[in-house]
Each structure stands twice: as structure tokens, then as C-alpha cells.
Scaffold this active site. Sequence first.
Site, PDB file in Angstrom:
ATOM      1  N   ARG A  84      15.296   6.272  -4.984  1.00 51.61           N
ATOM      2  CA  ARG A  84      14.633   7.505  -4.546  1.00 51.61           C
ATOM      3  C   ARG A  84      15.589   8.697  -4.595  1.00 51.61           C
ATOM      4  O   ARG A  84      15.164   9.846  -4.773  1.00 51.61           O
ATOM      5  CB  ARG A  84      14.056   7.322  -3.140  1.00 51.61           C
ATOM      6  CG  ARG A  84      12.861   6.359  -3.146  1.00 51.61           C
ATOM      7  CD  ARG A  84      12.150   6.292  -1.809  1.00 51.61           C
ATOM      8  NE  ARG A  84      11.041   5.318  -1.889  1.00 51.61           N
ATOM      9  CZ  ARG A  84      10.190   5.076  -0.895  1.00 51.61           C
ATOM     10  NH1 ARG A  84      10.331   5.704   0.269  1.00 51.61           N
ATOM     11  NH2 ARG A  84       9.215   4.195  -1.042  1.00 51.61           N
ATOM     12  N   GLU A 110      10.086   9.677   2.178  1.00 45.96           N
ATOM     13  CA  GLU A 110      11.131   8.944   2.889  1.00 45.96           C
ATOM     14  C   GLU A 110      12.236   8.481   1.948  1.00 45.96           C
ATOM     15  O   GLU A 110      11.979   7.880   0.913  1.00 45.96           O
ATOM     16  CB  GLU A 110      10.518   7.718   3.584  1.00 45.96           C
ATOM     17  CG  GLU A 110      11.564   6.816   4.240  1.00 45.96           C
ATOM     18  CD  GLU A 110      10.959   5.511   4.767  1.00 45.96           C
ATOM     19  OE1 GLU A 110       9.739   5.466   5.008  1.00 45.96           O
ATOM     20  OE2 GLU A 110      11.725   4.546   4.922  1.00 45.96           O
ATOM     21  N   SER A 170      15.713   5.577   6.533  1.00 44.74           N
ATOM     22  CA  SER A 170      15.103   5.298   7.823  1.00 44.74           C
ATOM     23  C   SER A 170      16.210   4.768   8.716  1.00 44.74           C
ATOM     24  O   SER A 170      16.856   3.783   8.390  1.00 44.74           O
ATOM     25  CB  SER A 170      13.995   4.243   7.659  1.00 44.74           C
ATOM     26  OG  SER A 170      13.245   4.129   8.844  1.00 44.74           O
ATOM     27  N   ARG A 228       8.040   3.223  -5.480  1.00 44.21           N
ATOM     28  CA  ARG A 228       7.755   1.949  -4.812  1.00 44.21           C
ATOM     29  C   ARG A 228       7.895   0.793  -5.800  1.00 44.21           C
ATOM     30  O   ARG A 228       6.963   0.456  -6.510  1.00 44.21           O
ATOM     31  CB  ARG A 228       6.338   1.982  -4.224  1.00 44.21           C
ATOM     32  CG  ARG A 228       6.047   0.862  -3.223  1.00 44.21           C
ATOM     33  CD  ARG A 228       4.699   1.062  -2.548  1.00 44.21           C
ATOM     34  NE  ARG A 228       4.648   2.296  -1.787  1.00 44.21           N
ATOM     35  CZ  ARG A 228       5.130   2.439  -0.553  1.00 44.21           C
ATOM     36  NH1 ARG A 228       5.684   1.429   0.053  1.00 44.21           N
ATOM     37  NH2 ARG A 228       5.044   3.598   0.065  1.00 44.21           N
ATOM     38  N   ARG A 233      10.817  -6.417  -2.428  1.00 42.19           N
ATOM     39  CA  ARG A 233       9.646  -6.362  -1.548  1.00 42.19           C
ATOM     40  C   ARG A 233       8.379  -6.622  -2.374  1.00 42.19           C
ATOM     41  O   ARG A 233       8.207  -6.058  -3.453  1.00 42.19           O
ATOM     42  CB  ARG A 233       9.561  -5.000  -0.855  1.00 42.19           C
ATOM     43  CG  ARG A 233      10.798  -4.773   0.017  1.00 42.19           C
ATOM     44  CD  ARG A 233      10.759  -3.479   0.785  1.00 42.19           C
ATOM     45  NE  ARG A 233      12.028  -3.325   1.513  1.00 42.19           N
ATOM     46  CZ  ARG A 233      12.332  -2.301   2.302  1.00 42.19           C
ATOM     47  NH1 ARG A 233      11.452  -1.314   2.461  1.00 42.19           N
ATOM     48  NH2 ARG A 233      13.501  -2.246   2.916  1.00 42.19           N
TER      49      ARG A 233
END
Length: 473
Positions: A439, A397, A400, A325, A310
Amino acid sequence: MTGSAAVDRKSAATIASTHLAQPVRMGRPYHHAIAPPMLDLKTVTEDLDGVRAALGRRGPGAIASLDRIDALAAQRRDQIARSEALRAERNDASKAMASLDKKGPEFAERRDALKRLGNEIKALEDSLGQVLGELEELVMALPNLPDPSVPDGAGEDDNVVLRTWGDKPAFDFEPRDHVDLGTALGILDFERGAKITGSRFTVLRGAGARLERALMSFMLDMHTTEHGYEEMWPPALVNANSLRGTGQLPKFEDDLFHVGRQYDEADDSEHVRLYLSPTAEVQITNYHADEILEPGSLPRRYTAYTPCFRSEAGNYGKDTRGLIRQHQFDKVEMVCLCAPEEGVAQLELLTGHAEAILQRLGLHYRAVQLCTADLGFSSHKTYDLEVWLPGQDKYREISSCSWFGDFQARRARLRYRAEVGAKPRLVHTLNGSGLAIGRTLVAILEQYQQADGSIRVPEALRPYVGGLERVTP
RNA sequence: GGAGGAGUGGCCGAGUGGUUGAAGGCAGCGGUUUUGAAAACCGCCGAACCCGUGAGGGUUCCAGGGGUUCGAAUCCCCUCUCCUCCUCCA
């Protein structure tokens, strides 16, 4: 993104279906043409007020184009009808030509008349192509309708906490964050990651690399042996068509890395342009794109490990510290294709599968339901799992889980037959992280840290790391 | 990367400019027959869009896109995919 020029010489029906319902995809994955809209054009035009009300819950931006869409849809219908009538006329006349004397005056006369008719059709369809081009652009940019159960909200603060599992670990010392812990242990190397590639890239080393690999295997094993998923190992690069299928394109191109070339107007040639997939959702959901699944083959559950890429455009300065991130991260994804009636229940099930991983690892987390403002573009309803990070004193998070209704299925042409001979219906798609591996590693480091800076390895993970019980410097 | 070949309906496979959405076969579905099954025979058997309350009518789709033509599965161009040989390579 797509040129109406690419289609404006096609027939009305072909254009219509290509734009709005049935992009032919197989065998031409790199083509620049067009996927259909996510919302059914019929739904939008027949229930404009209903769509306006439902979409409006996401904010005013989501409904700004509805009136224009409605007007274009009317033009579309009108021009298709006229164009098809002219085509029918030409077909009849053209058939008669076959039996005429090709040298005779009547043939020449009729041929000239048909040529004029042909030009008329061409002009009309050029115009139709422009209408469809604009219509498609607007409709493709409409997000999915939120489920009625999705709470209204203005931002992530309005998400609703549904439940928490476990307790915050109690420390008799000041807990450190994973950056300090991992760097001190020599298992996370942020500096060298930045050196060899750039910011937001990290090198895992020794037990860090081993844990990453262990988590991948652990998650895949649980999903395949306990949750009924079939394992996949897909390509990491995907084409634009797949990204349109799941909704990353056309709106979110800036979030993606890409390689290769694309359409070249100069010589009307097309060249490969591929994207680094931002999530295995893309590969796995599109796996059955353009297919009609056999009766009895639903629900289908697939799981896959993939690296994810990303660009994080627009997130400059956000989460710059640590693994949270990254431009590249690892994830195990779960995807479910099911009949429409099962969608609601499958979301609960799938979310449970993600939670099972966290529970087995003994990681304290909470489940939240996203409000309308936080709901993803393609999603109909989403639950996020947020793991507790003592080093940040926050829940973050880690998974999801979303139900997309038929939104993605319409774009990707994912259909099934309820029974032999029945009309094809769109399936419902769901997916969820199960889990984001980086994560998860962060959560383990922070929740399992010891006063001496060492990390206790969760018991469930030990078989995957050669029985290692503790990570020490 | 170089040189050739190929791409038609779920599958196989005809078809080189005009009643071809597309012969034929297989598979599938329904029926006849049979105690049952098989076999045989008969029929059905793609998708999408537009008009229509409906019955029904129309348009389109032969890898994808563009072009030539009154008319294209058939001719031309580009792209993609697959196969064979060479080269290279984890």
C-alpha cells in the site's frame, strides 16, 4: 475446535489451568489442545455487569454468551472442589497401600474400594472436562474490552479523525490510479500474477520490485536505527497455538491459509498443520510466549519484515482492482511488550513510529481512532493511519496500531517480573504496521505521479534504489 | 525420506511403579563474617488452580496427549522437538 475429549482424563486442576490460565505451550507447538481465554475468567464472573457493559459497546453479539459463561463458571468451581476433595482422599488411602501386605485380604478389599473411588473421580472429571470445553470455547470467542477512550460507533464512519499530516498533492491533470500507472510503466503485472497463481496475486517487475525491496529496507533501517527496535526475520508459517495467542484463532480460521494435516481421531495421532501467517504480529508477539521476562527487560521492541497471507474470505468483490487487497503482501511490523503502566503511552509512541515513515516519505495521511464497531477482536484501543490515494480520491488504511492490554499476554502466557523475586505479571502487548509495503508503493505511485505518467521517487528512498530519481517506462 | 539415541525445576543432573515437586550441584536472593570484595558457613529459592477475610489448607504440573494400575517422572501407544549416521536438497 478443541476436543474436551483431549483433556477429560486429566485432573481437575490440570484441566482447569490448561483451559483457563496456563496452557503449556513450549515443546508441543502443534498440539490441538487449548489456549486460555483472552478475558480473565475471574474478571468475567466477579464483575459480570461491568464486563457486560464494556463488551456491549461492541454490539449485542459480543455479550450473548455471558450468562452461559457465568453458569458454566459456577459449575466449574463446584466440580473442581468436589474432584479435588476426592483426589485428596485417594492420595491418602493410596499412600497407606504401600505398607500393606500385597497378598493379604485387607489389601484386596481396600484396592477394590479405591477402584470404585477412582471411577467416581473419573466420572466427575469427565463431566468437568465437558464444562471446561464449552466454557473455553465461549470465553475464547469473547473479544477484548474496549478502552474507555474508544468512541462508540456503529461502523467505520464513526471512527474519529485525530489529525492529518501534509496536504493532498495538487495535480494540474487528472490523477490516475496505481493500476493504470504501474501497468503502463511495466512495473505491476496483474494479469500474469493471476495466471501463475490466481486472483489477488501480482508480479512486481523492474523498478516495481526494486521499490518494494527498497521500502522494506528503508522501513527496517528507520525502526532499528532511529526508533530503537531490534530486527527479526521470523518464519512465515506458524502453528495454531501462536494464532490462538494473538487472537486469530479460534474465531477467524476462515481468514487464514493453511498447509498440512491435523489431529486424526482415527488413531489418536496428531500431525503437523501450519498456517501462513497473516501478519508478523503473530510470530513476533508469540516469540516470548510462555516465558517470564526478567526484571528490567521491558519495554522490548521488535520489528520484522514478513510476507503476509490472507484468504480474504467474505471480501469477494471488494477491492478487486489493484494492489490494495492481495492474498499475499509484504509488511514491516512493529511489536512492543511493556509493563501494564506503560501501555497507554507506548501506543502513542508506536503510532508515532509508523507516522514517521510516512512523513519521511512525504506521503499525506491522516490518523483516526477506531470506534467500538471497527475495533479488532483482540484490541483494547486502535489508531489507524490512512494514506491519501488520489487515484481513488480516498484515504486508505496503511497502518493499524493497537494496544491489546493483557489480552494477548494472557492467551500467550507472556509474563515478566517487575523485580527479582516478584510474582510474574502479564505484560501488555502492542503492535502496528510500519508499514504495509504494498500500500505504501500504491501511495507513492499515486501521490508522486507526474503528468507524463512517470513517478518521482521520494528522496528518502533514493539511496535504496541506486539513486533513481524517477521511474519511467 | 530411512536407522538409531534423547527430552526431569533458570541451568547441569539423580531418579525404572508407592511418604519425590522431585537427591545433588550451579546460578539467584537474604544473612553471618570482612575496611570493601572474594571465599566460607547458614537460610531461602518454580508455576497454576480450588477453598478461606486472613493465617492457612487442598489439587495439579518430570516435552505434549492418550492408556494400564488401588497408585505413574517411572510401564504401553501417539505426536512434537533435539542429537548422530544415511539419503535428498535451496
